[in-house]
Design a protein around this motif. Sequence first.
Motif, PDB file in Angstrom:
ATOM      1  N   PHE A 286       0.085   5.897  -2.639  1.00 59.28           N
ATOM      2  CA  PHE A 286       0.884   7.123  -2.697  1.00 59.28           C
ATOM      3  C   PHE A 286       2.002   7.017  -3.733  1.00 59.28           C
ATOM      4  O   PHE A 286       2.205   7.925  -4.548  1.00 59.28           O
ATOM      5  CB  PHE A 286       1.458   7.425  -1.313  1.00 59.28           C
ATOM      6  CG  PHE A 286       2.479   8.523  -1.285  1.00 59.28           C
ATOM      7  CD1 PHE A 286       2.128   9.841  -1.538  1.00 59.28           C
ATOM      8  CD2 PHE A 286       3.815   8.232  -1.007  1.00 59.28           C
ATOM      9  CE1 PHE A 286       3.074  10.852  -1.518  1.00 59.28           C
ATOM     10  CE2 PHE A 286       4.767   9.239  -0.977  1.00 59.28           C
ATOM     11  CZ  PHE A 286       4.397  10.547  -1.231  1.00 59.28           C
ATOM     12  N   VAL A 287       2.743   5.909  -3.715  1.00 57.28           N
ATOM     13  CA  VAL A 287       3.878   5.781  -4.635  1.00 57.28           C
ATOM     14  C   VAL A 287       3.478   5.252  -6.002  1.00 57.28           C
ATOM     15  O   VAL A 287       4.250   5.329  -6.962  1.00 57.28           O
ATOM     16  CB  VAL A 287       5.002   4.904  -4.033  1.00 57.28           C
ATOM     17  CG1 VAL A 287       5.540   5.530  -2.760  1.00 57.28           C
ATOM     18  CG2 VAL A 287       4.517   3.485  -3.760  1.00 57.28           C
ATOM     19  N   GLY A 288       2.269   4.688  -6.113  1.00 51.59           N
ATOM     20  CA  GLY A 288       1.781   4.230  -7.407  1.00 51.59           C
ATOM     21  C   GLY A 288       2.177   2.819  -7.777  1.00 51.59           C
ATOM     22  O   GLY A 288       2.343   2.501  -8.957  1.00 51.59           O
ATOM     23  N   ILE A 289       2.331   1.947  -6.779  1.00 50.23           N
ATOM     24  CA  ILE A 289       2.710   0.554  -7.034  1.00 50.23           C
ATOM     25  C   ILE A 289       1.498  -0.342  -6.851  1.00 50.23           C
ATOM     26  O   ILE A 289       0.777  -0.243  -5.851  1.00 50.23           O
ATOM     27  CB  ILE A 289       3.837   0.094  -6.081  1.00 50.23           C
ATOM     28  CG1 ILE A 289       5.093   0.936  -6.288  1.00 50.23           C
ATOM     29  CG2 ILE A 289       4.148  -1.386  -6.294  1.00 50.23           C
ATOM     30  CD1 ILE A 289       6.228   0.576  -5.352  1.00 50.23           C
ATOM     31  N   ASN A 290       1.278  -1.239  -7.794  1.00 49.18           N
ATOM     32  CA  ASN A 290       0.180  -2.192  -7.706  1.00 49.18           C
ATOM     33  C   ASN A 290       0.511  -3.266  -6.689  1.00 49.18           C
ATOM     34  O   ASN A 290       1.650  -3.763  -6.625  1.00 49.18           O
ATOM     35  CB  ASN A 290      -0.075  -2.825  -9.080  1.00 49.18           C
ATOM     36  CG  ASN A 290      -1.373  -3.611  -9.111  1.00 49.18           C
ATOM     37  OD1 ASN A 290      -1.532  -4.621  -8.432  1.00 49.18           O
ATOM     38  ND2 ASN A 290      -2.326  -3.146  -9.921  1.00 49.18           N
ATOM     39  N   VAL A 291      -0.450  -3.633  -5.891  1.00 48.75           N
ATOM     40  CA  VAL A 291      -0.242  -4.616  -4.828  1.00 48.75           C
ATOM     41  C   VAL A 291       0.217  -5.964  -5.383  1.00 48.75           C
ATOM     42  O   VAL A 291       0.845  -6.766  -4.671  1.00 48.75           O
ATOM     43  CB  VAL A 291      -1.533  -4.785  -3.993  1.00 48.75           C
ATOM     44  CG1 VAL A 291      -2.620  -5.468  -4.811  1.00 48.75           C
ATOM     45  CG2 VAL A 291      -1.257  -5.541  -2.696  1.00 48.75           C
ATOM     46  N   HIS A 292      -0.033  -6.240  -6.660  1.00 48.66           N
ATOM     47  CA  HIS A 292       0.387  -7.516  -7.256  1.00 48.66           C
ATOM     48  C   HIS A 292       1.910  -7.666  -7.282  1.00 48.66           C
ATOM     49  O   HIS A 292       2.424  -8.789  -7.411  1.00 48.66           O
ATOM     50  CB  HIS A 292      -0.178  -7.654  -8.678  1.00 48.66           C
ATOM     51  CG  HIS A 292      -1.669  -7.753  -8.707  1.00 48.66           C
ATOM     52  ND1 HIS A 292      -2.465  -6.879  -9.400  1.00 48.66           N
ATOM     53  CD2 HIS A 292      -2.509  -8.633  -8.085  1.00 48.66           C
ATOM     54  CE1 HIS A 292      -3.742  -7.218  -9.228  1.00 48.66           C
ATOM     55  NE2 HIS A 292      -3.794  -8.277  -8.439  1.00 48.66           N
ATOM     56  N   HIS A 293       2.601  -6.559  -7.168  1.00 47.99           N
ATOM     57  CA  HIS A 293       4.072  -6.621  -7.138  1.00 47.99           C
ATOM     58  C   HIS A 293       4.606  -7.014  -5.752  1.00 47.99           C
ATOM     59  O   HIS A 293       5.804  -7.234  -5.603  1.00 47.99           O
ATOM     60  CB  HIS A 293       4.666  -5.274  -7.553  1.00 47.99           C
ATOM     61  CG  HIS A 293       4.449  -4.933  -8.996  1.00 47.99           C
ATOM     62  ND1 HIS A 293       5.127  -5.556 -10.020  1.00 47.99           N
ATOM     63  CD2 HIS A 293       3.610  -4.040  -9.589  1.00 47.99           C
ATOM     64  CE1 HIS A 293       4.735  -5.071 -11.185  1.00 47.99           C
ATOM     65  NE2 HIS A 293       3.824  -4.148 -10.953  1.00 47.99           N
ATOM     66  N   HIS A 294       3.719  -7.093  -4.767  1.00 45.99           N
ATOM     67  CA  HIS A 294       4.132  -7.440  -3.407  1.00 45.99           C
ATOM     68  C   HIS A 294       4.225  -8.964  -3.298  1.00 45.99           C
ATOM     69  O   HIS A 294       3.315  -9.636  -2.794  1.00 45.99           O
ATOM     70  CB  HIS A 294       3.128  -6.881  -2.400  1.00 45.99           C
ATOM     71  CG  HIS A 294       3.650  -6.824  -1.010  1.00 45.99           C
ATOM     72  ND1 HIS A 294       2.904  -6.363   0.058  1.00 45.99           N
ATOM     73  CD2 HIS A 294       4.861  -7.151  -0.483  1.00 45.99           C
ATOM     74  CE1 HIS A 294       3.617  -6.413   1.158  1.00 45.99           C
ATOM     75  NE2 HIS A 294       4.807  -6.894   0.864  1.00 45.99           N
ATOM     76  N   ILE A 295       5.349  -9.502  -3.754  1.00 43.03           N
ATOM     77  CA  ILE A 295       5.475 -10.953  -3.915  1.00 43.03           C
ATOM     78  C   ILE A 295       6.020 -11.659  -2.672  1.00 43.03           C
ATOM     79  O   ILE A 295       5.934 -12.891  -2.562  1.00 43.03           O
ATOM     80  CB  ILE A 295       6.359 -11.300  -5.133  1.00 43.03           C
ATOM     81  CG1 ILE A 295       7.766 -10.706  -4.959  1.00 43.03           C
ATOM     82  CG2 ILE A 295       5.705 -10.797  -6.415  1.00 43.03           C
ATOM     83  CD1 ILE A 295       8.741 -11.155  -6.033  1.00 43.03           C
ATOM     84  N   HIS A 296       6.573 -10.894  -1.717  1.00 43.43           N
ATOM     85  CA  HIS A 296       7.121 -11.520  -0.504  1.00 43.43           C
ATOM     86  C   HIS A 296       6.619 -10.792   0.742  1.00 43.43           C
ATOM     87  O   HIS A 296       7.422 -10.220   1.495  1.00 43.43           O
ATOM     88  CB  HIS A 296       8.653 -11.505  -0.532  1.00 43.43           C
ATOM     89  CG  HIS A 296       9.260 -12.244  -1.680  1.00 43.43           C
ATOM     90  ND1 HIS A 296       9.103 -13.602  -1.862  1.00 43.43           N
ATOM     91  CD2 HIS A 296      10.029 -11.806  -2.714  1.00 43.43           C
ATOM     92  CE1 HIS A 296       9.755 -13.983  -2.954  1.00 43.43           C
ATOM     93  NE2 HIS A 296      10.314 -12.910  -3.490  1.00 43.43           N
TER      94      HIS A 296
END
Length: 337
Positions: A286-296
Amino acid sequence: MKSHKIITCAGYGGTGSSIITDLLKEFDNVKSMGDFEFSIAHDMDGISDLQHYIVDDFHRNKVAEGIYRFKRMSRFIEQQYNTFFKGKFMNYIDQYIDSLVDVEWMGYWHQHSWRESPWKMFYKYNLPYSIKKRWHKLFHRHDKYEYEPSMPLSMMYTSYGSERFYSATRDFFNSLFNELDPDFQYEYLALDQLVPPYTPERYTSYFPNLKTIIIDRDPRDLYLLNKIYWKVGYIPYEDINIFIKWYRLTRKHTQNEKLEGANVLKIQFEDCIYQYDTTIKKILDFVGINVHHHIHPKRHFNPAISSKNTKLWEIHPEFISDCELIKKELNQYCYNF
């Protein structure tokens, strides 16, 4: 002016909207401001009310009173907001008002007296007015025109038109947001409660890059959390029937309005816990963020911890009859665990 992409969460009071700002703390391209409620757009006497006086229901004198109330409200919240805006919050407010105003002058309208306490209203306005009227009646009987006593003056304003209002409001928020991340180290900013859950479309003209996530939760848990632990005054809890009526009324708009769209997503608090992976993917898409940015992952929002705030009737069986009544009356809002 360069701008961030903005994500906000909205709830109905105690429904867990801050799980979104907690979750987004775990991403390296998002600056999340936590659970502080940046609600100036929809606060009483806030920007939405200014829109009413300037755009929706223009009145030459109500504009001045609306701006006065907005500035007064801003001073009340100044200290809280200065924490985030380096002591310059009122500077931004003053710049915003200056950009809105077409004409200003020192003048008087009868509602100026309503700003004062009863005693100050009497001595500052009512008593001098009566004395001047009586004096004129005794010594100036033959004046040709109707006499109106002079009154204490206050700042008056006029502002008119939607185009200027929306442009100035966008610039105002953009300036505030850029102060939060002046070097643009982050692509996204996440702020709690920028808009309310009821009419999010009203605010789209304030925030052109806004994505809104609305969070609701099972009414049984909301009732028990408040009755047993929180006891906040904005959620009724002493009378179960009043709570049911309140809950139904505050969600009635969901039956008649299409809340979700390209910029609005509605999710359940419980889905974030019991369908964690699926719901996180839904939020990121929905917000357009790639899961690779989920670092924690799960550092700030851990579903195992949050699950302790669900199904509270299982550990408080003394309220099972209340929860059964809620289930009966508000079944459409109850989560299927």
